[in-house]
Design a protein around this motif. Structure first.
Motif, PDB file in Angstrom:
ATOM      1  N   LEU A 183      -8.066   3.976   5.680  1.00  0.00           N
ATOM      2  CA  LEU A 183      -8.967   3.654   6.918  1.00  0.00           C
ATOM      3  C   LEU A 183     -10.266   3.429   6.364  1.00  0.00           C
ATOM      4  O   LEU A 183     -11.230   3.310   7.031  1.00  0.00           O
ATOM      5  N   ASN A 184     -10.278   2.966   4.981  1.00  0.00           N
ATOM      6  CA  ASN A 184     -11.685   2.339   4.585  1.00  0.00           C
ATOM      7  C   ASN A 184     -11.910   0.935   5.107  1.00  0.00           C
ATOM      8  O   ASN A 184     -11.349  -0.074   4.055  1.00  0.00           O
ATOM      9  N   ALA A 185     -12.375   0.691   6.242  1.00  0.00           N
ATOM     10  CA  ALA A 185     -12.532  -0.737   6.700  1.00  0.00           C
ATOM     11  C   ALA A 185     -14.027  -1.057   7.114  1.00  0.00           C
ATOM     12  O   ALA A 185     -14.730  -0.299   7.930  1.00  0.00           O
ATOM     13  N   ASN A 186     -14.597  -1.718   6.382  1.00  0.00           N
ATOM     14  CA  ASN A 186     -16.027  -2.350   6.275  1.00  0.00           C
ATOM     15  C   ASN A 186     -16.331  -2.981   7.532  1.00  0.00           C
ATOM     16  O   ASN A 186     -17.580  -3.165   7.745  1.00  0.00           O
ATOM     17  N   PRO A 199     -11.965   4.565  13.569  1.00  0.00           N
ATOM     18  CA  PRO A 199     -10.596   4.290  13.603  1.00  0.00           C
ATOM     19  C   PRO A 199     -10.180   4.827  14.817  1.00  0.00           C
ATOM     20  O   PRO A 199     -10.627   5.935  15.579  1.00  0.00           O
ATOM     21  N   SER A 239       0.824  -1.362  -0.039  1.00  0.00           N
ATOM     22  CA  SER A 239       0.103  -0.037  -0.175  1.00  0.00           C
ATOM     23  C   SER A 239       0.941   1.233   0.054  1.00  0.00           C
ATOM     24  O   SER A 239       2.077   1.110   0.336  1.00  0.00           O
ATOM     25  N   ARG A 258     -11.103  -5.453   6.120  1.00  0.00           N
ATOM     26  CA  ARG A 258     -11.631  -5.278   4.906  1.00  0.00           C
ATOM     27  C   ARG A 258     -12.109  -6.595   4.490  1.00  0.00           C
ATOM     28  O   ARG A 258     -11.242  -7.476   4.156  1.00  0.00           O
ATOM     29  N   ALA A 289      -7.199   8.897   4.603  1.00  0.00           N
ATOM     30  CA  ALA A 289      -8.330   8.297   4.635  1.00  0.00           C
ATOM     31  C   ALA A 289      -8.807   6.705   3.812  1.00  0.00           C
ATOM     32  O   ALA A 289      -9.374   6.228   4.483  1.00  0.00           O
ATOM     33  N   GLU A 290      -8.156   6.877   2.722  1.00  0.00           N
ATOM     34  CA  GLU A 290      -8.037   5.692   1.996  1.00  0.00           C
ATOM     35  C   GLU A 290      -7.492   4.471   2.574  1.00  0.00           C
ATOM     36  O   GLU A 290      -8.035   3.099   2.522  1.00  0.00           O
ATOM     37  N   PRO A 323      -7.269  -2.505  10.194  1.00  0.00           N
ATOM     38  CA  PRO A 323      -8.365  -2.033   9.446  1.00  0.00           C
ATOM     39  C   PRO A 323      -8.825  -3.301   8.763  1.00  0.00           C
ATOM     40  O   PRO A 323      -8.166  -3.819   8.038  1.00  0.00           O
ATOM     41  N   GLU A 350      -2.977  -3.496   1.209  1.00  0.00           N
ATOM     42  CA  GLU A 350      -3.433  -3.244   2.519  1.00  0.00           C
ATOM     43  C   GLU A 350      -2.374  -3.337   3.779  1.00  0.00           C
ATOM     44  O   GLU A 350      -1.354  -4.237   3.481  1.00  0.00           O
ATOM     45  N   GLN A 397     -14.612  -8.082   0.938  1.00  0.00           N
ATOM     46  CA  GLN A 397     -15.304  -7.790  -0.285  1.00  0.00           C
ATOM     47  C   GLN A 397     -16.701  -8.172  -0.560  1.00  0.00           C
ATOM     48  O   GLN A 397     -17.610  -7.564  -0.926  1.00  0.00           O
TER      49      GLN A 397
END
Length: 319
Positions: free
Chosen positions: A230-233, A218, A62, A180, A227-228, A178, A162, A182
């Motif tokens: 920390l994109n953890a769904n 977070p 990353s 993630r 921010a990208e 984080p 990641e 799919q």
């Protein structure tokens, strides 16, 4: 629950077979892939049957991860310390790979136990390379110091594009993942799994393991991270590791468990999904069988009503 093993079983089997092989040998040129997109290219030639060329492709890093010549920081030193004269690093590596090593099996020690230990270590090249910077930080934690020239927040690669994050201090290291996924079903299952994982940590039998927390947002340790990243769904998991968790032989086990935590969660999420699908199929099959039995009984009753004959019973006492 199951813990993933460090050695690649496929790679270890090839190494052991080649060491034990007699005069009958053959060329080997094969590719294999491990979880989290770690790829191997294994080559043996009949001209030099005891020399293996092993190329390793690591997950795509990353943007926030720091590398040194395409490898995690400290990876070259870790390879030399782990393998000694048995392994020679080829520079540059083969196209499409991050690391190429020439492994001379004739330089293995004659003692069988030591030889198997080195072969297992070679098959664990993933842990040696990817876990090198994590191991350095945790070694300093064991001595209650902080590694020099280290930022307050370190990003380490563990999956394609990641990273997970470490905040090293002299008395503890905080690790944040984080999480993630799919697939929408995987997100739901992983969130539930992680919440139960945190609750299980509170039992009395697990008082000595690292503290664990889960949050949908977070944690403060990730303040300032792009921010990208920390994109953890599925939320964020935080471990706090203390010196007692990395003492002596605990260090290698802690490094491997932290390095493969996301894969550990993914494995159990897929197992849970497969178990529920199996239960659903069995339930559907039992319902279909019940419907078939009901349909069969209804058809028998219909035939009896439409085509059956009835005899009139006469009461003799009424005559």
């Amino acid at each position: 629950m199951i813990l993933l093993q460090s050695p690649s079983r496929f790679l270890l089997q090839i190494l052991q077979d080649r060491v034990l092989s007699g005069e009958k040998v053959m060329d080997i040129d094969c590719h294999t892939v491990e979880f989290d997109d770690v790829r191997y290219h294994i080559q043996f030639s009949m001209r030099n049957s005891k020399v293996m060329v092993l190329s390793v492709a690591l997950p795509l890093p990353s943007p926030e991860a720091i590398l040194c010549d395409g490898l995690p920081v400290g990876a070259i030193e870790a390879i030399k310390a782990a393998y000694g004269l048995v392994v020679q690093i080829l520079d540059p590596p083969k196209d499409g790979f991050d690391l190429t090593m020439k492994i001379n099996l004739t330089k293995l020690p004659p003692d069988e136990e030591q030889r198997n230990a080195i072969l297992t270590q070679i098959a664990s090249v993933r842990e040696v390379v990817l876990g090198a910077p994590l191991k350095v930080l945790l070694k300093h934690l064991a001595s209650k110091t902080v590694a020099p020239n280290v930022d307050k927040l370190v990003a380490l690669v563990h999956r394609p594009n990641e990273s997970f994050f470490l905040a090293p201090q002299a008395d503890k290291v905080t690790i944040v993942y984080p999480m993630r996924f799919q697939d929408s079903i995987d997100i739901v299952l992983a969130t539930s799994f992680l919440q139960e994982f945190v609750e299980a940590r509170r039992t009395a039998a697990l008082n000595n393991v690292p503290s664990c927390m889960w949050s949908p947002a977070p944690p403060l340790e990730l303040k300032g991270v792009p921010a990208e990243a920390l994109n953890a769904n599925a939320g964020f998991v935080t471990f706090v590791v203390y010196p007692r968790h990395v003492e002596g032989k605990k260090l290698d086990r802690t490094v491997w468990n932290l390095l493969t935590f996301h894969a550990y969660v993914s494995y159990h999420v897929k197992c849970s999904e497969g178990f529920m699908h199996t239960r659903m199929r069995r339930r559907v099959e039992s319902l279909i069988q019940a419907l078939d039995r009901a349909k069969s009984d209804a058809e028998k009753l219909k035939k009896l009503v439409n085509g059956g004959s009835f005899k009139r019973l006469v009461c003799t006492l009424c005559k």
